[in-house]
Design an enzyme around this catalytic site. Sequence first.
Site, PDB file in Angstrom:
ATOM      1  CB  CYS A 117      -0.921  -0.122   1.199  1.00  8.16           C
ATOM      2  SG  CYS A 117      -1.137   1.332   2.109  1.00  8.16           S
TER       3      CYS A 117
ATOM      4  CB  SER B  94       2.832  -0.174   5.267  1.00 11.15           C
ATOM      5  OG  SER B  94       4.088  -0.446   5.859  1.00 11.15           O
ATOM      6  CG  ASP B  95       6.400   2.159   0.038  1.00 11.29           C
ATOM      7  OD1 ASP B  95       7.437   1.562   0.397  1.00 11.29           O
ATOM      8  OD2 ASP B  95       6.370   2.899  -0.962  1.00 11.29           O
ATOM      9  CD1 TRP B  96      11.377  -0.488   4.283  1.00 11.69           C
ATOM     10  CD2 TRP B  96       9.581  -1.303   3.252  1.00 11.69           C
ATOM     11  NE1 TRP B  96      11.494  -1.868   4.248  1.00 11.69           N
ATOM     12  CE2 TRP B  96      10.410  -2.392   3.625  1.00 11.69           C
ATOM     13  CE3 TRP B  96       8.376  -1.615   2.611  1.00 11.69           C
ATOM     14  CZ2 TRP B  96      10.101  -3.724   3.361  1.00 11.69           C
ATOM     15  CZ3 TRP B  96       8.063  -2.933   2.346  1.00 11.69           C
ATOM     16  CH2 TRP B  96       8.915  -3.960   2.719  1.00 11.69           C
ATOM     17  N   GLY B  97       7.406   2.808   5.868  1.00 12.41           N
ATOM     18  CA  GLY B  97       7.147   4.046   6.603  1.00 12.41           C
ATOM     19  C   GLY B  97       5.815   4.684   6.255  1.00 12.41           C
TER      20      GLY B  97
END
Length: 741
Positions: free
Chosen positions: A198, A231-234
Amino acid sequence: MTNTRVTSLVDQLTLQEKAELVSGKNFWFTQAIDRLGLQKIMMTDGPSGLRKQADSADALGLNRSVQAVNFPASALTASSFNRSMLEKLGEHLGNAARANQVSVLLGPGINIKRSPLAGRNFEYFSEDPLVAGELGTAYVQGVQSQGVGVSVKHFAANNRENQRFTASSNMDERTLREIYLAAFERIVKQAQPATLMCSYNAINHSLNSQNKRLLTDILRDEWNFKGLVMSDWGAVADHTAALKAGLDLEMPGKGQASVDEIVTAVEQGQLAEAQLDRSVERVLTMILDYALPADETVDYDLNEQHDFAKQMAEQSMVLLKNSDDILPLKPEEQVGIVGELAAKPRYQGGGSSHVNAFKVTTPLEVAQSDGFESGYAQGYSLDTTTVDTDLANDALELAKSVDKVIFFAGVPEQDESEGYDKTTIELPANQNDLITKIAAVNPNIVVVLQNGSAVTMPWLAQVKGVLETYLAGEAVGEATWDVLDGTINPSGHLAETFPLRIEDTPSYETFNASREDENYREGLFVGYRYYDTKKLPVLFPFGYGLSYTTFSFHDLQVKEVAGHQVAVQLTVTNTGQRAGVATPQIYVANQTSQIEKPVKELRDFAKVALEAGESQTITRTLDQRAFSWFNPQTEAWESDTGTYEILVGTSVTDVVLRQALTLKWGSTTLQPVTENTYFSDVIRRRDLTAALEESGLDKLLATLNGSSENAQLLENIPLRSAVMLGADSQQVAQFIRLANR
Ligand code: BGC
């Protein structure tokens, strides 16, 4: 099997352990639960090669990773329009991952190229959702055939890099469904990817990582997605809200703080434990499905993969211009090579997709070792846009002394990367300047381009050849010369439009205009859907690409077949002197509906390999979706009854075959007649003849019918304004009653 194990594991987990599992252990690993024998698994980038970091971790490709073959970037592989090549690419990537104990590969990236300024376009396939969806499907199937999972990214409408963590992509529902979600939908339904990633951004102000409509209602309830959403990173702002919305795994994990937050949320009743369990189940399923035996030995051959990287690049490069058959080069010709990019090629993009390449072959060294080169001049410096007169003069001298000049031009690395958008689509001024000057002293010049997305070519009329190689991967040197010298007959086609100027692009006024809001005001009219509908001239249209041979497409036959499908048959003949591969593109023009729509849309494509003189008949089947649009009122895909045209082209602008057909698939429910119904619509509906007669309105219409001027007036007069035609309002009221009875 996995299911029973998952259920039994969930039963044995403490709340603390559940909270640990829905966050990554660290940058690349899931959490292990040693007491239950649950191992951790590794996930790494990325779309065009493995980026497994050995030392310190980061999401921007800053630190070194293990050596791996760097395959061409997706901007180039998409130009192959070749599903089976993409599947093989996926197999190689899956194999590389597996051999390196990586369970999930973070790719492919399938976002739509909305603006050529978007920094990450090189990592994405196309401006068209069918191309992105079909090639993405093949890639996913290839990777997953090796027992390695994928993460299809970045879900969704992640079309710019500036302020990517916070900006909101604002658009209407049809645009979202028909353009920005369509490729994800296709891949989810056709390939069931293990995971989806995401994206950072919001859609219509709802942050994607906590957007229930996106992550649950559409993705799971409508599309029946069975995998996990990470999730995308962060990208996670509020972990509890994210879990509630349907996000399963936060990456990377934020440590104890994140675990405590979830435990407290459950204890205080803000997050139902059953909801947490659902995500835990998905994380466990992914771990059990993709955990790799620590001691397995995998057949993994970097040289073989390098060879495939070369083939993939060769099958994808796009020949954009070839006047006077300047290409392929002939053995006896003296060839001068100009441009620093020949010696220091740009072969991959910057950011998380950056691979520590196994074996880079530069165009210059291949030319030297294969005996093509009759001199090299650097010409310009990649560090600046300013002309260096000494370098330029050396190049001009060389150009005067040779039969042909191959000029390597492109976008320098610092100008194009993940993490920020581009500010121009022009090549550096020193390159443009030198191309023009060389063309003046030696017209036999071919420009070879290395860039991540569309560029302008102010010198196009002065050069004889242009070969678009995008970011060709580590075999850039070999692949480029194989195409230039004719070992390979080019068959790539552009999966994006090259506009004449940035000002012509449909998102020009809105792209990056605000730090917070990215307003998709062009709606559905993205890429060719805009230029084609507006009949706006472009530099090179979507779908365009030349070959060293010629093809003819003929004998188009179109017919409706059972199950709301349309069979399209045509014959392709190689009319030239050598073997080659044609790429017929099938577009559908919807001429029935009243709704806003592009003049035509790509609905299928094929690759047809033919010897000189050979013909092949191909049949493709279009399903109902190819004739449908998304109706936001009914929240359903609908197709209209009426006339469509099937168009076959070599590009979106070069349509060579067309055939109309009538489909009666639309809803037969007729719209109720109201005061706002137009007279023209009343006249078109045969079912209303009786009501017209009974109310007497037929006589009035008979006096008006006949002249074309009146017919045009009737198009624009609704029943409630019938008084303008001399009708009385009671008569109209009676007609409306009768019409709806
Ligand atoms: C990128 C992702 C990538 C992740 C891990 C993020 O910055 O947007 O595409 O997979 O980092 O490297």
